[in-house]
Write a protein that holds these residues in place. Structure first.
Motif, PDB file in Angstrom:
ATOM      1  N   GLY A 126      71.221 -55.998  88.819  1.00  0.00           N
ATOM      2  CA  GLY A 126      70.175 -55.722  87.849  1.00  0.00           C
ATOM      3  C   GLY A 126      70.810 -55.315  86.538  1.00  0.00           C
ATOM      4  N   GLN A 127      70.047 -55.439  85.462  1.00  0.00           N
ATOM      5  CA  GLN A 127      70.635 -55.131  84.170  1.00  0.00           C
ATOM      6  C   GLN A 127      70.783 -53.631  83.979  1.00  0.00           C
ATOM      7  OE1 GLN A 127      66.756 -56.855  82.238  1.00  0.00           O
ATOM      8  NE2 GLN A 127      67.999 -55.907  80.657  1.00  0.00           N
ATOM      9  N   SER A 128      71.441 -53.253  82.898  1.00  0.00           N
ATOM     10  CA  SER A 128      71.685 -51.844  82.611  1.00  0.00           C
ATOM     11  C   SER A 128      70.369 -51.072  82.589  1.00  0.00           C
ATOM     12  CB  SER A 128      72.398 -51.729  81.255  1.00  0.00           C
ATOM     13  OG  SER A 128      72.660 -50.388  80.991  1.00  0.00           O
ATOM     14  N   GLY A 129      70.334 -49.953  83.297  1.00  0.00           N
ATOM     15  CA  GLY A 129      69.141 -49.112  83.318  1.00  0.00           C
ATOM     16  C   GLY A 129      68.130 -49.499  84.386  1.00  0.00           C
ATOM     17  N   SER A 130      68.452 -50.512  85.206  1.00  0.00           N
ATOM     18  CA  SER A 130      67.486 -50.997  86.201  1.00  0.00           C
ATOM     19  C   SER A 130      67.381 -50.082  87.426  1.00  0.00           C
ATOM     20  CB  SER A 130      67.848 -52.416  86.639  1.00  0.00           C
ATOM     21  OG  SER A 130      69.142 -52.457  87.185  1.00  0.00           O
ATOM     22  N   GLY A 131      68.359 -49.180  87.587  1.00  0.00           N
ATOM     23  CA  GLY A 131      68.282 -48.245  88.711  1.00  0.00           C
ATOM     24  C   GLY A 131      69.379 -48.399  89.745  1.00  0.00           C
ATOM     25  N   LYS A 132      70.395 -49.217  89.451  1.00  0.00           N
ATOM     26  CA  LYS A 132      71.459 -49.480  90.431  1.00  0.00           C
ATOM     27  C   LYS A 132      72.213 -48.211  90.834  1.00  0.00           C
ATOM     28  CE  LYS A 132      73.700 -52.359  87.769  1.00  0.00           C
ATOM     29  NZ  LYS A 132      72.858 -52.272  86.570  1.00  0.00           N
ATOM     30  N   SER A 133      72.660 -47.452  89.827  1.00  0.00           N
ATOM     31  CA  SER A 133      73.435 -46.247  90.148  1.00  0.00           C
ATOM     32  C   SER A 133      72.566 -45.218  90.859  1.00  0.00           C
ATOM     33  CB  SER A 133      74.042 -45.629  88.887  1.00  0.00           C
ATOM     34  OG  SER A 133      75.017 -46.482  88.359  1.00  0.00           O
ATOM     35  N   THR A 134      71.309 -45.144  90.455  1.00  0.00           N
ATOM     36  CA  THR A 134      70.385 -44.219  91.119  1.00  0.00           C
ATOM     37  C   THR A 134      70.254 -44.601  92.598  1.00  0.00           C
ATOM     38  OG1 THR A 134      69.192 -44.065  89.029  1.00  0.00           O
ATOM     39  CG2 THR A 134      68.074 -43.210  90.969  1.00  0.00           C
ATOM     40  N   ALA A 135      70.114 -45.905  92.864  1.00  0.00           N
ATOM     41  CA  ALA A 135      70.016 -46.378  94.250  1.00  0.00           C
ATOM     42  C   ALA A 135      71.309 -46.084  95.006  1.00  0.00           C
ATOM     43  CB  ALA A 135      69.724 -47.880  94.267  1.00  0.00           C
ATOM     44  N   ILE A 164      62.272 -39.806  90.095  1.00  0.00           N
ATOM     45  CA  ILE A 164      61.598 -39.584  88.814  1.00  0.00           C
ATOM     46  C   ILE A 164      62.283 -38.444  88.064  1.00  0.00           C
ATOM     47  CG2 ILE A 164      59.393 -38.986  87.727  1.00  0.00           C
ATOM     48  CD1 ILE A 164      58.069 -40.147  90.352  1.00  0.00           C
ATOM     49  N   TYR A 165      62.688 -38.740  86.821  1.00  0.00           N
ATOM     50  CA  TYR A 165      63.290 -37.716  85.973  1.00  0.00           C
ATOM     51  C   TYR A 165      62.304 -37.305  84.900  1.00  0.00           C
ATOM     52  CZ  TYR A 165      67.798 -39.240  87.899  1.00  0.00           C
ATOM     53  OH  TYR A 165      68.836 -39.549  88.725  1.00  0.00           O
ATOM     54  N   PRO A 166      61.979 -36.013  84.839  1.00  0.00           N
ATOM     55  CA  PRO A 166      61.141 -35.558  83.739  1.00  0.00           C
ATOM     56  C   PRO A 166      61.966 -35.567  82.448  1.00  0.00           C
ATOM     57  CG  PRO A 166      61.729 -33.713  85.178  1.00  0.00           C
ATOM     58  CD  PRO A 166      62.443 -34.911  85.687  1.00  0.00           C
ATOM     59  N   MET A 167      61.437 -36.228  81.402  1.00  0.00           N
ATOM     60  CA  MET A 167      62.161 -36.291  80.122  1.00  0.00           C
ATOM     61  C   MET A 167      61.193 -35.882  79.031  1.00  0.00           C
ATOM     62  SD  MET A 167      65.310 -37.199  80.447  1.00  0.00           S
ATOM     63  CE  MET A 167      65.827 -37.884  78.884  1.00  0.00           C
ATOM     64  N   GLY A 168      61.308 -34.637  78.601  1.00  0.00           N
ATOM     65  CA  GLY A 168      60.337 -34.122  77.651  1.00  0.00           C
ATOM     66  C   GLY A 168      58.972 -34.178  78.308  1.00  0.00           C
ATOM     67  N   HIS A 224      60.897 -43.297  85.615  1.00  0.00           N
ATOM     68  CA  HIS A 224      60.929 -43.742  87.009  1.00  0.00           C
ATOM     69  C   HIS A 224      62.193 -44.571  87.245  1.00  0.00           C
ATOM     70  CE1 HIS A 224      56.574 -42.992  88.301  1.00  0.00           C
ATOM     71  NE2 HIS A 224      56.793 -42.346  87.185  1.00  0.00           N
ATOM     72  N   ALA A 225      63.294 -43.902  87.553  1.00  0.00           N
ATOM     73  CA  ALA A 225      64.564 -44.608  87.767  1.00  0.00           C
ATOM     74  C   ALA A 225      64.458 -45.500  89.007  1.00  0.00           C
ATOM     75  CB  ALA A 225      65.705 -43.613  87.908  1.00  0.00           C
ATOM     76  N   LEU A 226      63.776 -45.022  90.047  1.00  0.00           N
ATOM     77  CA  LEU A 226      63.394 -45.867  91.186  1.00  0.00           C
ATOM     78  C   LEU A 226      61.887 -45.710  91.347  1.00  0.00           C
ATOM     79  CD1 LEU A 226      66.212 -45.283  93.850  1.00  0.00           C
ATOM     80  CD2 LEU A 226      65.959 -47.220  92.272  1.00  0.00           C
TER      81      LEU A 226
HETATM   82  N1  LIG Z   1      69.848 -37.724  85.083  1.00  0.00           N
HETATM   83  C1  LIG Z   1      68.959 -38.510  84.474  1.00  0.00           C
HETATM   84  N2  LIG Z   1      68.008 -38.006  83.688  1.00  0.00           N
HETATM   85  C2  LIG Z   1      67.104 -38.795  83.094  1.00  0.00           C
HETATM   86  N3  LIG Z   1      67.062 -40.128  83.219  1.00  0.00           N
HETATM   87  C3  LIG Z   1      67.995 -40.702  83.986  1.00  0.00           C
HETATM   88  C4  LIG Z   1      68.993 -39.945  84.656  1.00  0.00           C
HETATM   89  N4  LIG Z   1      69.786 -40.799  85.352  1.00  0.00           N
HETATM   90  C5  LIG Z   1      69.293 -42.016  85.124  1.00  0.00           C
HETATM   91  N5  LIG Z   1      68.218 -41.980  84.304  1.00  0.00           N
HETATM   92  C6  LIG Z   1      67.418 -43.134  83.852  1.00  0.00           C
HETATM   93  O1  LIG Z   1      67.040 -43.891  84.992  1.00  0.00           O
HETATM   94  C7  LIG Z   1      67.136 -45.288  84.752  1.00  0.00           C
HETATM   95  C8  LIG Z   1      68.059 -45.958  85.743  1.00  0.00           C
HETATM   96  O2  LIG Z   1      69.390 -45.506  85.508  1.00  0.00           O
HETATM   97  P1  LIG Z   1      70.641 -46.022  86.359  1.00  0.00           P
HETATM   98  O3  LIG Z   1      71.810 -45.200  85.948  1.00  0.00           O
HETATM   99  O4  LIG Z   1      70.281 -46.027  87.787  1.00  0.00           O
HETATM  100  O5  LIG Z   1      70.802 -47.518  85.828  1.00  0.00           O
HETATM  101  P2  LIG Z   1      71.914 -48.629  86.190  1.00  0.00           P
HETATM  102  O6  LIG Z   1      71.185 -49.810  86.713  1.00  0.00           O
HETATM  103  O7  LIG Z   1      72.963 -48.032  87.023  1.00  0.00           O
HETATM  104  O8  LIG Z   1      72.514 -48.991  84.751  1.00  0.00           O
HETATM  105  P3  LIG Z   1      74.028 -49.390  84.310  1.00  0.00           P
HETATM  106  O9  LIG Z   1      74.227 -50.833  84.665  1.00  0.00           O
HETATM  107  O10 LIG Z   1      74.000 -49.207  82.815  1.00  0.00           O
HETATM  108  O11 LIG Z   1      74.976 -48.476  84.996  1.00  0.00           O
HETATM  109  C9  LIG Z   1      67.557 -45.417  83.280  1.00  0.00           C
HETATM  110  O12 LIG Z   1      66.432 -45.619  82.499  1.00  0.00           O
HETATM  111  C10 LIG Z   1      68.204 -44.079  82.982  1.00  0.00           C
HETATM  112  O13 LIG Z   1      68.091 -43.766  81.627  1.00  0.00           O
END
Ligand SMILES: Nc1ncnc2c1ncn2[C@@H]1O[C@H](COP(=O)(O)OP(=O)(O)OP(=O)(O)O)[C@@H](O)[C@H]1O
Ligand SMILES: [Mg+2]
Length: 241
Positions: A41-50, A13-17, A22-24
């Motif tokens: 998963g599509q862009s923003g779905s949480g792949k890189s976070t995982a 969870i990233y606090p934003m303002g 909830h990235a995951l």
């Molecule tokens: N450091 C951060 N601070 C705030 N929000 C973040 C941060 N990193 C990721 N997020 C948010 O978490 C969610 C998941 O991001 P993530 O980078 O995991 O997506 P992704 O599936 O890898 O996307 P892509 O295919 O575009 O690389 C998004 O909504 C993103 O904006």
């Protein structure tokens, strides 16, 4: 035996303002030795976070992550780095090869950092280059190789560390589709030879080369199963909504 990878109710969870992103959002997932899993998963779905959590580059906000039976979710940076060097081999979209070093030296470099002796470094690097079919290119510089070959050098660099898991984040992103397919077939071959491969991709066609697909949407798993099943691939227009 314990699972190789075990995420249990993982939140990032990233606090934003005033809001919380909830990235995951409660991800539970196990991966065993010898599997070939694509996380899609599509862009923003949480792949890189995982990927960052699985790769010990980041820790969950809550929930647990065990790698090889060891809880890494609460470790400090130094311990995480140690586990990372020992257990994980990374392959990125950008190959991150050092232009001034030969192919062989590039593959040896992480082993040098890991404190492995000169002779063993050389042997392991040569062996890894042999596995990726580039034994005859040892003395080349990266820019004397094609993009696909450079990606194979980066795979050899990952293999030389004898990792428990190969984590590949969009490994075909910088390649044309034919070369991308070749690199994929290559990861398939490594998996057939026993390596565990976790592949991150936004591309369904690429993901289908894995044996199992885990699909993320808004930080949650919406599919986990056979890569060949029709439900594994959501059509692009359905994904847009
Ligand atoms: N450091 C951060 N601070 C705030 N929000 C973040 C941060 N990193 C990721 N997020 C948010 O978490 C969610 C998941 O991001 P993530 O980078 O995991 O997506 P992704 O599936 O890898 O996307 P892509 O295919 O575009 O690389 C998004 O909504 C993103 O904006
Ligand atoms: Mg990403």
């Amino acid at each position: 035996m314990a699972h190789l990878i075990e995420l249990k109710d993982v939140y990032k969870i990233y606090p934003m303002g005033g809001e919380a992103v909830h990235a995951l959002d409660g991800v539970s997932l196990t991966i065993d030795r010898g599997e070939f899993v694509a996380i899609v998963g599509q862009s923003g779905s949480g792949k890189s976070t995982a990927m960052n959590i699985i790769g010990c580059l980041d820790v969950p906000t809550s929930g647990t992550y065990r790698l090889g039976g060891v809880d890494v979710s609460t470790m400090d940076d130094d311990r995480q780095a140690e586990i990372r060097n020992k257990m994980l081999g990374f392959v990125f979209q950008q190959y991150n090869l050092i232009p001034k070093l030969t192919v062989l030296e590039n593959v040896e470099l992480p082993l040098l950092y890991a404190g492995i002796s000169g002779q063993e470094r050389r042997e392991r690097a040569v062996q890894a280059l042999d596995r990726v079919g580039l034994a005859d290119k040892q003395k080349h510089l990266p820019n004397q190789l094609s993009g696909g070959q450079q990606q194979r050098v980066s795979i050899a660099r990952a293999l030389a560390g004898k990792p428990s898991v190969i984590l590949a984040d969009e490994p075909t992103g910088a390649l044309d589709s034919r070369t991308g397919r070749e690199v994929l077939e290559f990861l398939q071959k490594l998996n057939e030879e026993g390596d565990t491969v976790v592949l991150i991709t936004h591309d369904n066609a690429i993901a289908r080369k894995a044996r199992r697909i885990v699909r993320l949407q808004d930080g949650r798993i919406i599919y986990d199963g056979d890569a060949a099943a029709p439900q594994a691939v959501v059509r692009a227009e359905e994904e847009q909504v």
